[in-house]
Design an enzyme around this catalytic site. Structure first.
Site, PDB file in Angstrom:
ATOM      1  N   ASP A  63      22.480 122.862 120.001  1.00 32.50           N
ATOM      2  CA  ASP A  63      23.717 123.025 119.598  1.00 32.50           C
ATOM      3  C   ASP A  63      23.690 124.475 118.948  1.00 32.50           C
ATOM      4  OD1 ASP A  63      26.237 122.454 118.178  1.00 32.50           O
ATOM      5  OD2 ASP A  63      24.754 122.062 116.284  1.00 32.50           O
ATOM      6  N   LYS A  64      24.769 124.944 118.500  1.00 32.44           N
ATOM      7  CA  LYS A  64      25.070 126.208 117.899  1.00 32.44           C
ATOM      8  C   LYS A  64      24.931 126.176 116.383  1.00 32.44           C
ATOM      9  CE  LYS A  64      28.990 128.500 117.381  1.00 32.44           C
ATOM     10  NZ  LYS A  64      28.808 128.741 115.874  1.00 32.44           N
ATOM     11  N   ASP A  79      32.237 124.425 119.144  1.00 28.49           N
ATOM     12  CA  ASP A  79      33.147 125.416 118.345  1.00 28.49           C
ATOM     13  C   ASP A  79      33.652 126.364 119.501  1.00 28.49           C
ATOM     14  OD1 ASP A  79      33.823 127.229 116.478  1.00 28.49           O
ATOM     15  OD2 ASP A  79      31.715 127.456 115.774  1.00 28.49           O
TER      16      ASP A  79
END
EC number: 7.6.2.1
Length: 1065
Positions: A411-412, A697
C-alpha cells in the site's frame, strides 16, 4: 447515513446511520480509534471476513440481499430478518471441539497413516513390540495440537465477548439508553459523539474513510434537510418517517435511497446519496451524530468488500508433504520386495503388513513435531529481535514463506509514506524559494501588506500593465494559495479558552484545519507560516488575517471542486475591501499548461520538481469585471438547471473562463516517506523481489510517491496506462504498452478492471515483466484480485504489506501478509500473518529471519528424514541377512529413545544454525536470490541425503554383523551405539556456525545415552560395553560411516564453495 437536526448545545449535530459490529477474524480493538469517537466496534476493527452470526444463517436473515424499508427508531416494523450484530470468530463450540480437532488432524494422510499403524498393534498377528512404542509418539503430537487449539479458542472467545459486550448509546422513547453492541438492530437510532472539533457547518460533519478505501481525505457529509428543522433529536421518534434503501452491495462510492416523512403536510420525500451516508469502518471526525442503522453484520459494505481469508499452508510444508509421500512409496516398495524375496510364502499378505510396520520409520512421525517446534522458535526469534522492535508473529505456521518471496505488493499511504504533507518549494518562474528561504517569502508578504495599507487607492482590473515588483508577485501567489482550497478552520477548547471565545477571537492555539486532502492543509499551514492566515470560513465567505492583524474578508461566489477527471479546482471570490472579483485556479500541470498564458518555464520546472518527488500544483488567476461575472453566473445557473447532459454543459460554461489565465506560481508538496523506505526498497530489488504498489489514491499522487521512494528509478521510463472503458481501447493500449521495454507501469483501477475482464492473460504477462508496477484507485477487492492473479499466473510467492482496513483483503489473500501499525490503526496488523511497526523492518524480516527460517527448516527436515532412513536401512540389512524375517532389530525403549532423548536435542539445535551473520545478510541481499530457486530443499538435496542414509545404515549394520563375536545382544550394542555416535557427528558436520546450546545438546544427548545404559540391560549387555573390544569396534564402524563425508565436505568447500562461504571467509 446522515439524517438530522441541530442539537441543544455548542456543537452542531447530524443524524446519520451507523452500524455496530463488523464480523471479523481479527478481534482486538484499536485503542487509538476508541479515543477518537464513541462508536460501534465496526469503526475500530478492520474489514475482514463476514462470519456467521450463528450456525443457522437463514434464520438470521442471511438469505438473499433485498432492498429494505427502515422505520426510524422502530426496529420491530422490519419487513425481513437481518443478520445479528455480533462477532463469532470461534471455529468450534464445547461439543464439537474435540471431534473437530481430531478430524482436522486425521483428515491428512500423514497423521491418518500413523493412527492406523498404532491401531494395528491391537491385532496379535501384527504386533511387533510394546504398544507404547507407537502410541506414545502419536499421543504426544495430538496433545500438543489439542492444547494449542484450546488456547486459541479461549482467547478468541474472550475477544468476541469483549467486543460484543461494548456499550453504546441508543435514542429511544425513554430517552438515551445504553445498549450492547450485540443488541443493535436495523432501525435503531445510535448516537455517535466526537467532542474534539466543531462541525464545519450546522448539521454536517467530516468523515475519515481511510480504513475503508485508503483515501486520507476528510469527506464532508450532509444531513437530510427536513430533519434539520426538528427542535431536538428526540423528535425523530415522534415523526412518522422511514428510509427506503437499496439492497446491500459492494459499491462504497455510491448509495441510492429515499427519506420519506408521512406526517408532513404535504408528505416530504428527499433523495439520499453517498453524501448522506456514513459506512461502517469510517471515522466521524467532528460533531455529534445520530444515525439510523440500515445494514448490520455481513450486509455491511466493508464486510462485503472483504474476501474470505484462506487457510494458508506454506510452500515449504507442501514440499515436505511431497517428500513424505515419496518416502511412503519407498516404504511400500521395500515391503513388497521383502515379501517377494520370500517368494510370497505362507500368509504373505500378513507379512506385507508386518514389513510395513517394521519399516514405518522410513516415514518419520517426529518430522511434523520438529518442524512445528522449529516454527515456534523462529517466531520467538522474530519477536525478540531488538533491531525490529514491536514485530509480532500472528501466524506461526509460515515463517519459511518469508524466505522465498518473489513479489511484494505494498500500500502507499501510511505504509511507504507517513501521510504527512510538507510544503517544500514555491516557484515563481524567475525565482524559487525552498525551505531554507521561507523567511524571504515572509518578508515580501509583510512589505506588500504594509505598502498596500499605506496606499488605499485601488487599481481597476483593466489598468495599464506595469512590471510587478518581486514582493507583489510573491504576495499574489501566497494570497492565491490561501484562497483556492476547500479547507475549513475549526476551533476547539484548550482548557484556557472555550470554543465560542476561540472562534470569536480567532485563537491560533485553538485552531485546527479540516480538509478533504492533506495537501490542502499543508498549503494553508504554509501560508499561515509566511503571514497570511486562514482564520474563518463558511459556505459563502472566507476570512484571512495579515501579519499586521488586519482581517481580509472575501465572499465566495462560486466553487468548482477538484475531480479526478478535471484534475483541477477553482474558486471565484470578491474582495470585500476593493470589490474586485477574481477567479483563482490550481491543478495538475498536464491540464493547467493549456489554460495559462504562454510561458517558457512551466513544463521544465514542473519536470524538475516532479523528479525530486514533489507533488506539483500550478496556481493561476484571472480578474473579472462585474459584467463578466454576471454573464458567467447566468450561463452557469442555466447549465445547472439542465436535465440532459448537465455535467457536459456545466463543464463547457466553466471552460469559457479557463482561458488565458495568469500563471502565478508552482507549489511543491512532499508526502514524507517512512524512515529508510528508499534503502529498504533497494534491498528488496537487489534480492530479486519485484515491488508493486497498490493504492486507492490518485494517479498523480501515486506516481509522485513511487518516484520519491525510488520504487521507480530515475533512469526508468514510465508508461501511464491511459483510461480505457471498452475492449477495443484496452486492446490498443496493451499493444502500445507491449512495444515498450523495461519500463514501469502506472494504471488506474478502472482501466485495470477492463483489462482483466477481456485480456487477463496478456495483461498479467506484460505486467510481470515490468521492474515496477503502480496500481492507483484500487478497491480492496481489486487488490486481493491482483494478488490472486499473480499467484496463479506466476506460481511465485507473494507478500502483501498494508496498514489500513482497505488492505486486509490483500493481506489475507497473499502467501505472506504483513501489517504495518500506522495512523490508520491496527486493522491490517491484526489481520496479517506478521505485523511490523515500520516499513523498513521488512528488509530485516525477509533478508535475515525469512532466509534463516527457510534454510534452518530445510536442514532440520532433511536431517530428521536422514535419522529415520538410517535406522530403516539397518533394519533392511538385518532382515535380509536373517532370511527376510519380519523381526525388529531394536525393541522397546531403544526405538523411542533413538528419535527422542538420544538425538532430539542435537538435531533440533539446527534451528539455531546460520551460514552468515545478520549484518552480512543485510549487506548482501543477493544471497536471498538463491533461495527463490528452492535449492535448500529440492529433490537433488533429498536424494543426496537418502544415499547418505543408506550408506551409513548399511556400513553400521554390516560392520556390527562382521565384528560381533558370540551373542546377538552384542550386535544390538555395537550397532546402536555406532548409530547414536554417527548421528551426533553428522549434526556436527551439518552445523555451519556453532552456538553454545548446540554443544550443550551434543554433550547432553551423549550423557543421556551413557547414563541410560545402566537401565537397558534387557537389550544391551552392560558388561560387554565396558570392554576394549566394544570400544574399538564402535570407533572403527563410526569412522568408516562418517569420515568419508567429512572429507567430501572439505573438498567441496575447497574447490566449489557456496556463495555465503566466500563472504564469511
Amino acid at each position: 447515513f446522515l439524517l438530522s437536526s441541530d442539537m441543544v448545545g455548542p456543537l452542531a449535530s447530524a443524524i446519520q446511520y451507523q452500524n455496530s459490529s463488523t464480523h471479523t477474524r481479527t478481534i482486538p480493538v484499536d485503542e487509538s480509534h476508541r479515543e477518537k469517537m464513541r462508536i460501534s466496534s465496526s469503526f475500530l476493527l478492520p474489514l475482514p471476513l463476514p462470519l456467521r452470526c450463528c450456525p443457522w444463517s437463514r434464520c438470521c436473515g442471511m438469505g438473499d440481499f433485498r432492498p429494505r424499508t427502515v422505520w426510524l427508531g422502530h426496529p420491530e416494523k422490519r419487513e425481513q430478518r437481518y443478520p445479528r450484530n455480533v462477532i463469532n470468530n470461534q471455529k468450534y463450540n464445547f461439543f464439537t471441539f474435540l471431534p473437530a480437532v481430531l478430524f482436522n488432524q486425521f483428515k491428512y494422510f500423514f497423521n491418518l497413516y500413523f493412527l492406523l499403524l498404532a491401531c494395528s498393534q491391537f491385532v496379535p498377528e501384527l504386533r511387533l513390540g510394546a504398544l507404547y512404542t507407537y502410541w506414545v509418539p502419536l499421543g504426544l503430537v495430538l496433545i500438543i495440537t489439542i492444547m494449542r487449539e484450546a488456547v486459541e479458542e479461549i482467547r478468541c472467545y474472550l475477544r468476541d465477548k469483549e467486543v460484543n459486550s461494548q456499550i453504546y448509546s441508543k435514542l429511544s422513547t425513554r430517552g438515551t439508553v445504553k445498549v450492547k453492541s450485540s443488541g443493535i438492530q436495523v432501525g435503531d437510532l445510535i448516537i455517535v459523539e466526537k467532542q474534539l472539533l466543531s462541525s464545519p457547518s450546522p448539521g454536517s460533519c467530516f468523515l475519515r474513510t481511510d480504513q475503508l478505501d485508503g483515501e486520507t481525505d476528510w469527506k464532508l457529509r450532509l444531513p437530510v434537510a427536513c430533519t434539520q428543522r426538528l427542535p431536538t433529536a428526540a423528535d425523530l421518534l415522534q415523526i412518522r418517517s422511514y428510509v427506503y434503501a437499496e439492497e446491500p452491495n459492494i459499491d462504497i462510492h455510491n448509495f441510492i435511497g429515499t427519506f420519506t416523512r408521512e406526517d408532513g403536510d404535504p408528505p416530504v420525500n428527499e433523495s439520499l446519496s453517498i453524501e448522506n451516508t456514513l459506512w461502517a469502518s469510517t471515522v466521524v471526525a467532528s460533531g455529534t451524530v445520530v444515525g439510523v442503522v440500515i445494514y448490520t453484520g455481513r450486509e455491511l459494505r466493508s464486510v462485503m468488500n472483504t474476501s474470505n481469508p484462506r487457510h494458508k499452508v506454506g510452500l515449504f510444508d507442501l514440499e515436505v508433504n511431497c517428500l513424505t509421500k515419496i518416502l511412503f512409496g519407498a516404504l511400500v516398495v521395500v515391503s513388497l520386495v521383502m515379501v517377494a524375496l520370500q517368494h510370497f510364502a505362507g500368509r504373505w499378505y500378513l507379512q506385507i503388513f508386518r514389513f510395513l510396520l517394521l519399516f514405518s520409520h522410513i516415514v518419520p512421525i517426529s518430522l511434523r513435531v520438529n518442524l512445528d517446534m522449529g516454527k515456534m522458535v523462529f517466531s520467538w526469534m522474530i519477536k525478540k529481535d531488538s533491531k525490529i522492535p514491536g514485530t509480532m508473529v500472528r501466524a506461526s505456521t509460515i515463517p519459511e514463506q518469508l524466505g522465498r518471496i518473489s513479489y511484494l505488493l505494498t500500500d502507499k499511504t501510511g505504509t511507504l509514506t507517513q501521510n504527512e504533507m510538507v510544503f517544500r518549494r514555491l516557484h515563481l518562474g524567475t525565482v524559487a524559494y525552498g525551505m531554507d528561504s521561507m523567511d524571504e517569502v515572509q518578508s515580501h508578504v509583510f512589505i506588500q501588506i504594509v505598502s498596500s495599507v499605506g496606499n488605499n487607492t485601488s487599481r481597476a482590473p483593466a489598468a495599464t500593465k506595469v512590471r510587478k515588483t518581486i514582493s507583489s508577485r510573491v504576495h499574489e501567489a501566497v494570497k492565491a494559495i490561501a484562497l483556492v482550497h476547500n479547507v475549513t478552520p475549526v476551533y476547539e477548547a484548550n482548557g484556557v479558552t472555550d470554543q465560542a471565545e476561540a472562534e470569536q477571537h480567532y485563537e491560533d492555539t485553538c485552531r485546527v484545519y479540516q480538509a478533504s486532502s492533506p495537501d490542502e492543509v499543508s498549503l494553508v499551514q504554509w501560508t499561515e507560516s509566511v503571514g497570511l492566515t486562514l482564520v474563518g470560513r463558511d459556505q459563502s465567505s472566507m476570512q484571512l488575517r495579515t501579519p499586521t492583524g488586519q482581517i481580509l474578508n472575501f465572499t465566495i461566489l462560486q466553487i468548482f471542486p477538484f475531480t479526478y477527471e478535471s484534475k483541477r479546482m477553482g474558486i471565484i471570490v470578491r474582495d470585500e475591501s476593493t470589490g474586485e472579483i477574481t477567479f483563482y485556479m490550481k491543478g495538475a500541470d498536464v491540464v493547467m499548461a493549456g489554460i495559462v498564458q504562454y510561458n517558457d518555464w512551466l513544463e521544465e520546472e514542473c519536470g524538475n520538481m516532479a523528479r525530486e518527488g514533489l507533488r506539483v500544483l500550478v496556481v493561476s488567476k484571472k480578474s473579472l469585471t462585474e459584467e463578466q461575472y454576471q454573464d458567467f453566473e447566468a450561463r452557469y445557473v442555466q447549465a445547472k438547471l439542465s436535465v440532459h447532459d448537465r455535467s457536459l454543459k456545466v463543464a463547457t460554461v466553466i471552460e469559457s473562463l479557463e482561458m488565458e489565465m495568469e500563471l502565478l506560481c508552482l507549489t511543491g508538496v512532499e508526502d514524507q516517506l517512512q524512515t529508510d523506505v528508499r534503502p529498504t526498497l533497494e534491498i528488496l530489488r537487489n534480492a530479486g523481489i519485484k515491488v508493486w504498489m497498490l493504492t486507492g489514491d490518485k494517479l498523480e499522487t501515486a506516481t509522485c510517491t513511487a518516484k520519491n521512494a525510488h520504487l521507480i528509478t530515475r533512469n526508468q521510463d514510465i508508461h501511464i496506462f491511459r483510461s480505457v472503458t471498452t475492449r477495443g481501447e484496452a486492446h490498443l493500449e496493451l499493444n502500445a504498452f507491449r512495444r515498450k521495454h523495461d519500463c514501469a507501469l502506472v494504471i488506474s483501477g478502472d482501466s485495470l478492471e477492463v483489462c482483466l475482464k477481456y485480456y487477463e492473460y496478456e495483461f498479467m504477462e506484460l505486467a510481470c515483466q515490468c521492474p515496477a508496477v503502480v496500481c492507483c484507485r484500487c478497491t480492496p477487492t481489486q487488490k486481493a484480485q491482483i494478488v490472486r492473479l499473480l499467484q496463479e499466473r506466476t506460481g511465485k510467492l507473494t507478500c502483501a504489506v498494508g496498514d489500513g482496513g482497505n488492505d486486509v483483503s490483500m493481506i489475507q489473500e497473499a502467501d505472506c501478509g504483513v501489517g504495518v501499525e500506522g495512523k490508520e490503526g491496527k486493522q491490517a496488523s491484526l489481520a496479517a500473518d506478521f505485523s511490523v511497526t515500520q516499513f523498513k523492518h521488512l528488509g530485516r524480516l525477509l533478508m535475515v529471519h525469512g532466509r534463516n527460517s527457510y534454510k534452518r527448516s530445510a536442514a532440520l527436515s532433511q536431517f530428521v528424514i536422514h535419522r529415520s532412513l538410517c535406522i530403516s536401512a539397518m533394519q533392511a540389512v538385518f532382515s535380509s541377512v536373517f532370511f527376510f524375517a519380519s523381526v525388529p532389530l531394536y525393541q522397546g525403549f531403544l526405538t523411542i529413545g533413538y528419535s527422542t532423548v538420544y538425538t532430539m536435542f542435537p538435531v533440533f539445535s539446527l534451528v539455531l544454525d546460520k551460514d552468515v551473520k545478520s549484518e552480512v545478510a543485510m549487506l548482501y541481499p543477493e544471497l536471498y536470490k538463491d533461495l527463490l530457486k528452492g535449492r535448500p530443499l529440492s529433490f537433488k538435496t533429498f536424494l543426496i541425503w537418502v544415499l547418505i542414509s543408506i550408506y551409513q545404515g548399511s556400513i553400521i549394520m554390516y560392520g556390527a554383523l562382521l565384528l560381533f563375536e558370540s551373542e546377538f545382544v552384542h550386535i544390538v550394542a555395537i550397532s546402536f551405539t555406532s548409530l547414536i555416535l554417527t548421528e551426533l557427528l553428522m549434526v556436527a558436520l551439518t552445523i555451519q556456525t556453532w552456538h553454545w546450546l548446540m554443544i550443550v545438546g551434543e554433550l547432553l544427548s551423549l550423557a543421556c545415552y551413557v547414563a541410560s545404559l545402566v537401565f537397558l540391560h534387557e537389550f544391551i549387555d552392560v558388561y560387554f560395553i565396558t570392554t576394549v573390544s566394544f570400544l574399538w569396534k564402535v570407533t572403527a564402524i563410526t569412522l568408516v560411516s562418517c569420515l568419508p563425508l567429512y572429507i567430501l565436505k572439505y573438498l567441496r568447500r575447497r574447490f566449489s564453495p557456496p556463495n555465503y562461504s566466500k563472504l564469511t571467509s
